[in-house]
Design a protein around this motif. Structure first.
Motif, PDB file in Angstrom:
ATOM      1  N   THR A   1     -48.214 -18.029  11.392  1.00 53.11           N
ATOM      2  CA  THR A   1     -48.092 -19.280  10.660  1.00 53.11           C
ATOM      3  C   THR A   1     -47.647 -18.997   9.236  1.00 53.11           C
ATOM      4  O   THR A   1     -47.805 -17.880   8.724  1.00 53.11           O
TER       5      THR A   1
ATOM      6  N   ASP B   1     -52.998 -21.902   4.337  1.00 50.05           N
ATOM      7  CA  ASP B   1     -52.309 -21.885   5.628  1.00 50.05           C
ATOM      8  C   ASP B   1     -51.714 -23.258   5.890  1.00 50.05           C
ATOM      9  O   ASP B   1     -52.434 -24.258   5.987  1.00 50.05           O
ATOM     10  N   THR B   2     -50.397 -23.340   5.995  1.00 52.63           N
ATOM     11  CA  THR B   2     -49.746 -24.619   6.279  1.00 52.63           C
ATOM     12  C   THR B   2     -49.812 -24.977   7.756  1.00 52.63           C
ATOM     13  O   THR B   2     -49.697 -26.146   8.112  1.00 52.63           O
ATOM     14  N   GLY B   3     -49.963 -23.969   8.621  1.00 51.53           N
ATOM     15  CA  GLY B   3     -49.925 -24.213  10.047  1.00 51.53           C
ATOM     16  C   GLY B   3     -48.527 -24.261  10.625  1.00 51.53           C
ATOM     17  O   GLY B   3     -48.366 -24.379  11.848  1.00 51.53           O
ATOM     18  N   TYR B   4     -47.510 -24.184   9.772  1.00 47.12           N
ATOM     19  CA  TYR B   4     -46.134 -24.237  10.256  1.00 47.12           C
ATOM     20  C   TYR B   4     -45.731 -22.894  10.868  1.00 47.12           C
ATOM     21  O   TYR B   4     -46.259 -21.844  10.493  1.00 47.12           O
ATOM     22  N   SER B   5     -44.789 -22.952  11.761  1.00 43.68           N
ATOM     23  CA  SER B   5     -44.237 -21.730  12.329  1.00 43.68           C
ATOM     24  C   SER B   5     -42.901 -21.352  11.693  1.00 43.68           C
ATOM     25  O   SER B   5     -42.397 -20.255  11.907  1.00 43.68           O
TER      26      SER B   5
ATOM     27  N   ASP C   1     -41.585 -29.204  13.277  1.00 42.64           N
ATOM     28  CA  ASP C   1     -42.722 -28.321  13.021  1.00 42.64           C
ATOM     29  C   ASP C   1     -43.750 -28.999  12.125  1.00 42.64           C
ATOM     30  O   ASP C   1     -44.965 -28.920  12.354  1.00 42.64           O
TER      31      ASP C   1
ATOM     32  N   GLN D   1     -47.842 -30.573  12.845  1.00 44.92           N
ATOM     33  CA  GLN D   1     -48.996 -30.125  12.073  1.00 44.92           C
ATOM     34  C   GLN D   1     -49.634 -31.240  11.255  1.00 44.92           C
ATOM     35  O   GLN D   1     -50.858 -31.288  11.102  1.00 44.92           O
ATOM     36  N   ASN D   2     -48.825 -32.165  10.730  1.00 49.17           N
ATOM     37  CA  ASN D   2     -49.313 -33.106   9.728  1.00 49.17           C
ATOM     38  C   ASN D   2     -49.392 -34.562  10.175  1.00 49.17           C
ATOM     39  O   ASN D   2     -50.091 -35.347   9.535  1.00 49.17           O
TER      40      ASN D   2
ATOM     41  N   SER E   1     -48.963 -33.410  18.460  1.00 50.85           N
ATOM     42  CA  SER E   1     -49.677 -32.146  18.567  1.00 50.85           C
ATOM     43  C   SER E   1     -48.710 -31.054  18.957  1.00 50.85           C
ATOM     44  O   SER E   1     -47.586 -31.317  19.374  1.00 50.85           O
ATOM     45  N   ARG E   2     -49.155 -29.814  18.825  1.00 59.43           N
ATOM     46  CA  ARG E   2     -48.322 -28.668  19.146  1.00 59.43           C
ATOM     47  C   ARG E   2     -48.655 -28.150  20.532  1.00 59.43           C
ATOM     48  O   ARG E   2     -49.811 -27.989  20.897  1.00 59.43           O
TER      49      ARG E   2
END
Length: 489
Positions: free
Chosen positions: A242, A259-263, A420, A424-425, A469-470
């Protein structure tokens, strides 16, 4: 996995190393010169007080032609599923609508034109995306109450980053997503940065104003500080990488590692291609000597006209009665001796060579042609044969096809970043979708049994809550079906 330790000293050392690389390739000087020549400030720093400073700005028009050619077609986003599943079609249609909303909300099309302009003038265009959690949801909260949901506020924003303010961890590679880290530097007000530091547990008291060493122009700056945002990727406990970020000044922490949670890095980059480094070379950099030659030649031609275009009077000083020659209309001139003797005569210098103006025209013409902006492409021709003119315009614009494809890749990278960030957001949101045929049939059957429902416009446009959701296969929407999938009125 142990997280990397981020300190202001480490980030500032990386920032200094990146600035040294830019100095080595003379990026700051080149960008400053290119910007001056594009806006018409082409005599800056020249010490020529006796010359006029004409500007025949051929570069500006060519760059505008580049921008209009690359963005001649409107931008649209179409989302498809490689599996071509009919069940996913409503979800893909919904995503397309969400992308259109993002483009409209963050002014993507307008800012994309500026990215192309920066790429052509400075060598690179860069856009940075971030999620702004402050949003009123544009009235969606009232609709969500019918489903007993709390929608997630916020929207995706975009900002233009100058190429002198973005630094790749590996400057020899142009692949954004493969960088070990990326640095972005900003000039912000000290009070604003201190407030951000207090809200995020940073060291607000240690933040002090500083000077921007590489600022463009001579305008003074007061009460500002340089803030460096560092992006990097770390692998978590689940084995998935991430994107993390932190913000630092020269001696203080503004935001600690988050941590942004982005890939994917939330940065889209469009260089005017150059091999073996991430910075490109601007389209006008190599043509600046031509522009300087045209301006100098035109300035000297103007000086020649001012000094020698009008006849000069040559007189015999010995015959003048102690007076100088006077050019006033109708005034008598006294002479010594016989006034019939030649006292004065007119003199006209040889005319300036016609080669000067011919050379100016040829340099402008050849410069435009080599840059892919001929007279036919710019419309500087008599429309006697429209078919031939259109054919010439298409042939002239073919070299820009490479830049057009680079721009399309830039837009695709932006959409992947949005997807992405949505995963996450976005959380739970109200979306408008076309109902599957089975759902439409069920609603019609319910209406025949006495349940009265009024549909707006078409029966296949319900308002549903969607949870973003991812999943392993990317972004999907898991729908929470309520008792009434149609809005009853």
């Amino acid at each position: 996995m142990m997280r990397e330790e981020m300190t202001p000293q480490r980030v500032w050392q990386e920032f200094t190393r990146a600035q040294n690389f830019n100095n080595a390739i003379e990026l700051y000087e080149t960008v400053e010169q290119n910007e001056d020549f594009y806006i018409g400030n082409q005599w800056r720093g020249v010490n020529a007080p006796n010359l006029d400073h004409p500007v025949m700005n051929m570069l500006c028009r060519v760059v505008k032609f580049f921008i209009s050619s690359v963005m001649s077609d409107d931008i649209g986003i179409s989302v498809t599923d490689f599996d071509e599943s009919s069940a996913m079609k409503p979800v893909l249609d919904m995503l397309g609508v969400q992308f259109d909303q993002i483009m409209e909300g963050c002014g993507f099309k307008r800012k994309a034109r500026e990215v192309i302009r920066n790429s052509a003038v400075d060598g690179d265009g860069c856009m940075h995306f971030y999620f702004d959690p402050e949003d009123d949801m544009q009235g969606a909260a009232g609709t969500a109450e019918a489903f007993r949901l709390t929608p997630t506020p916020g929207h995706i924003e975009a900002e233009i980053i100058e190429n002198t303010n973005v630094h790749f961890g590996n400057p020899q590679s142009g692949d954004v997503q493969r960088q070990p880290y990326i640095l972005l530097n900003f000039r912000r007000l000290v009070e604003e940065v201190r407030r951000t530091a207090r809200e995020n547990g940073g060291d607000a008291d240690a933040i002090q104003p500083d000077e921007d060493t590489y600022k463009h122009g001579d305008a003074p700056e007061e009460g500002k500080v340089t803030v460096v945002r560092r992006y990097w990727k770390e692998k978590g406990r689940n084995g998935r990488k991430t994107v993390w970020f932190c913000e630092m000044t020269a001696g203080a922490v503004v935001r600690g590692p988050t941590d942004t949670g982005y890939s994917r890095y939330p940065i889209a980059f469009m260089p005017w291609k150059v091999k073996n480094q991430y910075h490109g070379q601007a389209a006008i950099t190599g043509m600046i000597p031509n522009q300087i030659f045209v301006n100098k030649l035109f300035a000297m031609a103007m000086q020649h006209v001012k000094q020698l275009a009008f006849p000069k009077v040559i007189y015999n000083r010995n015959l003048m009665a102690g007076r100088k020659w006077n050019n006033r209309v109708g005034e008598a001139i006294g002479v010594n001796g016989d006034p019939n003797v030649a006292v004065a005569t007119g003199f006209r210098a040889p005319d300036m060579s016609a080669q000067v103006l011919v050379m100016i025209d040829k340099v402008i013409e050849y410069t435009r042609d080599t840059m892919g902006a001929s007279d036919a492409a710019l419309g500087n021709v008599t429309p006697d044969n429209t078919s031939a003119i259109i054919a010439v315009q298409k042939a002239t614009s073919m070299p820009l096809e490479l830049q057009r494809q680079d721009f399309y890749c830039f837009v695709e990278d932006s959409v992947r970043i949005w997807m992405d960030m949505m995963a996450q957001n976005y959380g739970v949101r109200m979306v408008r979708m076309k109902a599957p045929e089975a759902e439409a049939e069920a609603c019609r059957a319910a209406g025949q049994h006495g349940r009265r429902m009024r549909r707006r416009q078409r029966a296949a446009r319900p308002v549903w809550p969607a949870r973003f959701s991812r999943r392993r296969r990317g972004l999907q929407a898991a729908f929470r079906f309520c008792a009434a999938k149609w809005r009853a009125i």
